[in-house]
Design a protein around this motif. Sequence first.
Motif, short mmCIF file in Angstrom:
data_model
loop_
_atom_site.label_atom_id
_atom_site.label_comp_id
_atom_site.label_asym_id
_atom_site.label_seq_id
_atom_site.Cartn_x
_atom_site.Cartn_y
_atom_site.Cartn_z
N TYR A 82 -9.49 3.15 -3.92
CA TYR A 82 -9.42 3.09 -2.46
C TYR A 82 -9.72 1.69 -1.93
CZ TYR A 82 -9.40 5.17 2.22
OH TYR A 82 -9.08 5.51 3.51
N LEU A 83 -9.74 0.71 -2.81
CA LEU A 83 -10.04 -0.66 -2.39
C LEU A 83 -8.80 -1.53 -2.52
CD1 LEU A 83 -12.37 -2.58 -1.50
CD2 LEU A 83 -12.55 -3.25 -3.90
N THR A 84 -8.37 -2.10 -1.39
CA THR A 84 -7.26 -3.05 -1.41
C THR A 84 -7.43 -4.07 -0.29
OG1 THR A 84 -4.84 -3.23 -1.64
CG2 THR A 84 -5.67 -1.78 0.11
N GLY A 85 -6.85 -5.26 -0.50
CA GLY A 85 -6.95 -6.33 0.49
C GLY A 85 -8.32 -6.97 0.57
N GLY A 87 0.82 -1.21 0.00
CA GLY A 87 0.00 0.00 0.00
C GLY A 87 0.85 1.26 0.00
N ALA A 88 2.00 1.19 0.65
CA ALA A 88 2.90 2.34 0.71
C ALA A 88 3.43 2.71 -0.67
CB ALA A 88 4.08 2.02 1.64
N TYR A 89 3.41 1.76 -1.61
CA TYR A 89 3.87 2.03 -2.98
C TYR A 89 2.71 2.47 -3.88
CZ TYR A 89 7.52 -1.14 -1.22
OH TYR A 89 8.48 -1.76 -0.47
N GLY A 90 1.52 2.56 -3.33
CA GLY A 90 0.36 2.90 -4.14
C GLY A 90 -0.18 1.73 -4.93
N ILE A 91 0.26 0.51 -4.59
CA ILE A 91 -0.19 -0.69 -5.30
C ILE A 91 -1.36 -1.30 -4.55
CG2 ILE A 91 0.45 -3.02 -6.07
CD1 ILE A 91 3.37 -2.05 -6.10
#
Length: 251
Positions: A235-238, A173-177
């Motif tokens: 804004y959706l991850t994981g 997430g810190a990489y914008g991925i």
Amino acid sequence: MARLSGRAALVTGGGQGVGRGIALALAAEGAAVVITGRTERTLKDTADEIAGRGGRVHTVLGDVGDRDDVDRMVAETVREFGRLDTLVNNAQSSVQRPLEQTTYADLELTYRSGPLAVFHAMQAALPHLRESRGSVVNLGSSAAVQGEVSFAAYAMAKEAIRGLTRVAAREWGAYGIRVNVVCPAALSPAAEEFFAAHPDKAERVLSAIPLGRMGDPETDIGRAVAALVSDDMTYLTGATLMLEGGRTLLG
């Protein structure tokens, strides 16, 4: 302007079934698409279909169970299209056998083609995804979420992929991925064959789906994946998206 214009996507197992549907949908949204697989004929057929619709496509023959092949798939994507924005880990070998009859060879096959392949592809793609602030979509399974009988090896592999996805979502997430899972229930050619040979099973499966039908690989699954990797869902991850017509609600 299509939502994915100027972007490049790699879809493993993209020559047939759900992978084909995803590749067609990504190309329809403007992405340049690389499809990989072990069968040259199906890759060519899908590539011809994408090109016939005006899309940009490249094929790579290879086995996701081979780390060198996976590295080559990623490298060819970047060499062909200059970037990598979307990685879709779709390829997966399946074994259906009761738990007491499941062998180590079954586990080895499903893990090598599933979570190990996903792990290798994600590692190989990371430098390029960091550059593009891209997106990964891994394929899970409602059969694994439900713990469907006779799917021991397959369910283990698919749930391992979901665990890996959640870890990557936190770390990258810190990489914008963004890293997400979709669990599809689609009427692929293999599913059509199975249902034609087992009409009673088909009736039971359909009766357990609130929407009353299996999904279409392109319009129901592929378009959802295209939306997921677009700027509409940044804004959706994981997350795990259950694209199965509500089947797990009744499981």
